[in-house]
Design a protein around this motif. Structure first.
Motif, PDB file in Angstrom:
ATOM      1  N   VAL A   1      -2.468  25.114  55.313  1.00 13.90           N
ATOM      2  CA  VAL A   1      -3.760  25.462  54.727  1.00 13.90           C
ATOM      3  C   VAL A   1      -4.692  25.969  55.816  1.00 13.90           C
ATOM      4  CG1 VAL A   1      -5.771  24.611  53.470  1.00 13.90           C
ATOM      5  CG2 VAL A   1      -3.495  23.758  52.890  1.00 13.90           C
ATOM      6  N   ARG A   2      -5.262  27.136  55.596  1.00 10.16           N
ATOM      7  CA  ARG A   2      -6.358  27.616  56.442  1.00 10.16           C
ATOM      8  C   ARG A   2      -7.596  26.892  55.951  1.00 10.16           C
ATOM      9  NH1 ARG A   2     -10.255  28.539  59.262  1.00 10.16           N
ATOM     10  NH2 ARG A   2     -10.977  30.588  59.957  1.00 10.16           N
ATOM     11  N   VAL A   3      -8.070  25.949  56.747  1.00  9.21           N
ATOM     12  CA  VAL A   3      -9.176  25.084  56.321  1.00  9.21           C
ATOM     13  C   VAL A   3     -10.488  25.862  56.344  1.00  9.21           C
ATOM     14  CG1 VAL A   3     -10.413  22.931  56.744  1.00  9.21           C
ATOM     15  CG2 VAL A   3      -7.964  23.072  57.250  1.00  9.21           C
ATOM     16  N   MET A   4     -11.159  25.877  55.224  1.00 10.31           N
ATOM     17  CA  MET A   4     -12.449  26.560  55.115  1.00 10.31           C
ATOM     18  C   MET A   4     -13.626  25.587  55.117  1.00 10.31           C
ATOM     19  SD  MET A   4     -11.151  29.554  54.983  1.00 10.31           S
ATOM     20  CE  MET A   4     -12.453  30.693  54.515  1.00 10.31           C
ATOM     21  N   ALA A   5     -13.383  24.356  54.686  1.00  7.73           N
ATOM     22  CA  ALA A   5     -14.457  23.363  54.648  1.00  7.73           C
ATOM     23  C   ALA A   5     -13.854  21.968  54.715  1.00  7.73           C
ATOM     24  CB  ALA A   5     -15.289  23.511  53.366  1.00  7.73           C
TER      25      ALA A   5
ATOM     26  N   MET B   1     -16.155  26.738  48.583  1.00 13.26           N
ATOM     27  CA  MET B   1     -15.292  25.886  49.403  1.00 13.26           C
ATOM     28  C   MET B   1     -16.028  24.608  49.795  1.00 13.26           C
ATOM     29  SD  MET B   1     -12.219  27.033  49.830  1.00 13.26           S
ATOM     30  CE  MET B   1     -11.244  28.529  49.612  1.00 13.26           C
ATOM     31  N   ARG B   2     -17.308  24.711  50.084  1.00 10.59           N
ATOM     32  CA  ARG B   2     -18.087  23.531  50.455  1.00 10.59           C
ATOM     33  C   ARG B   2     -18.131  22.537  49.298  1.00 10.59           C
ATOM     34  NH1 ARG B   2     -23.188  23.658  51.272  1.00 10.59           N
ATOM     35  NH2 ARG B   2     -23.264  22.070  52.891  1.00 10.59           N
ATOM     36  N   GLU B   3     -18.373  23.040  48.097  1.00  7.78           N
ATOM     37  CA  GLU B   3     -18.421  22.150  46.928  1.00  7.78           C
ATOM     38  C   GLU B   3     -17.074  21.481  46.699  1.00  7.78           C
ATOM     39  OE1 GLU B   3     -21.781  24.162  44.039  1.00  7.78           O
ATOM     40  OE2 GLU B   3     -19.844  25.164  44.245  1.00  7.78           O
TER      41      GLU B   3
END
Length: 333
Positions: free
Chosen positions: A36-40, A124-126
């Protein structure tokens, strides 16, 4: 000679010490995993305890990459994985304890069974704010208490992370929901659809009398432990059910027993620590996505932006009890 790809990560080298931003080798997904490319990365109070070395139930051997919750994009698929594809936007409670790499890094190799497709209209934050708190609330209310339509539900600490999810899940199942919290957070509780109870001004017997005509609540979800759990044993109805996500310490069970009520503990980390029950976490998050897409679940987010470079500020905000909702660290830029 080829060089293995690297990634930026926040590494904890000593308990209680500052994080060190450094480049480390990017993980390669093994059988059953996706990269996974972590976005948040969501920050939970538990993360602070792990960092301090104060969470015996959630030890993370050093050097460690913390971060239990993540949202991101599938970048690669390991052998044997079905149901997910490269490019899928996913979220999950995927690591950060028990020696499993957490989400404070640009990439993470994650057990695919822990993940679900994120809600379509969530950022992504939510999405990263949801996994731990939603899974905890669901395990308590649905798996343990079998919450249902027409029941009365009391949430102890309704404006907190787990409490806010518990209110929304209970309402989605048709229950009438009440929630204790400090008077300054009454509007948050009310905005989530629950009746606020000021526990600083009302004794248990008083709010049980006021809201249930003395009968008690069918289900009580305690998110605070200690005196809050003791109060829950007094607030539950006969043949009712008390659930706690912080059921530690010593408690008198007589008030519970005299009501012929039952008690369940929730230990959300168990699948991560033992490997048992991981697929159920993925199933729960698919329910979270369904409810979120139907407009029945929304996160409470602190609006302040944080990245890996300002990670210390994010942790300090929680430690100082200044957060106005869930704190999330972005890794997308």
């Amino acid at each position: 000679m080829t060089t293995s790809p690297t990634m930026q990560a926040a590494v904890l080298e000593n308990y209680g010490a500052p994080f060190r931003l450094t480049a480390i080798a990017r993980p390669v997904p093994q059988a059953g995993q996706v990269l996974v490319r972590v976005m948040a990365s969501g920050v939970n109070p538990l993360d602070l305890k792990i960092r301090a070395g104060a969470a015996e139930h959630a030890r993370h051997p050093l050097p460690a990459i913390l971060g239990i919750d993540l949202a991101g994009v599938v970048a690669a698929i390991g052998p044997g994985v079905t149901g997910l594809r490269v490019g899928d936007e996913v979220y999950g409670m995927a690591g950060g304890v028990g020696g499993v790499q957490g989400s404070l890094a640009e990439y993470a190799a994650v057990d695919a069974s822990l993940l679900a497709l994120k809600p379509a209209h969530f950022s992504m934050r939510e999405a990263a704010s949801l996994p731990l708190v939603f899974i905890t609330a669901w395990e308590g209310l649905v798996d343990r208490a079998r919450v249902g339509a027409g029941q009365t539900v009391l949430v102890q600490g309704g404006a907190g992370g787990v409490g806010s999810m518990a209110i929304q899940i209970a309402r989605a199942f048709g229950a009438q929901v009440f929630a204790t919290d400090a008077p300054a957070r009454a509007d948050v509780v009310r905005g989530l659809g629950a009746t606020p109870i000021d526990y600083t001004q009302m004794q248990v017997e008083e709010y049980v009398a006021a809201h249930t005509a003395g009968r008690g609540f069918d289900v009580v979800f305690d998110t605070a432990g200690g005196a809050s759990l003791d109060a829950s044993f007094k607030a539950v109805a006969r043949f009712g059910h008390v659930v706690s996500s912080l059921g530690w310490g010593t408690h008198a069970l007589a008030p519970l027993s005299f009501r012929a009520a039952t008690y369940s503990g929730v230990f959300t980390l168990l699948p991560l620590l033992t490997g048992e029950g991981r697929a159920h976490h993925g199933d729960i998050l698919r329910e979270a996505t369904r409810l979120a897409d139907a407009g029945q679940v929304r996160p409470l987010l602190d609006p302040r932006p944080f990245g890996l470079a300002t990670l210390e500020d994010a942790y300090a905000l929680i430690e100082q009890r200044q957060a106005q909702g869930k704190v999330v660290v972005s890794l997308d830029g």
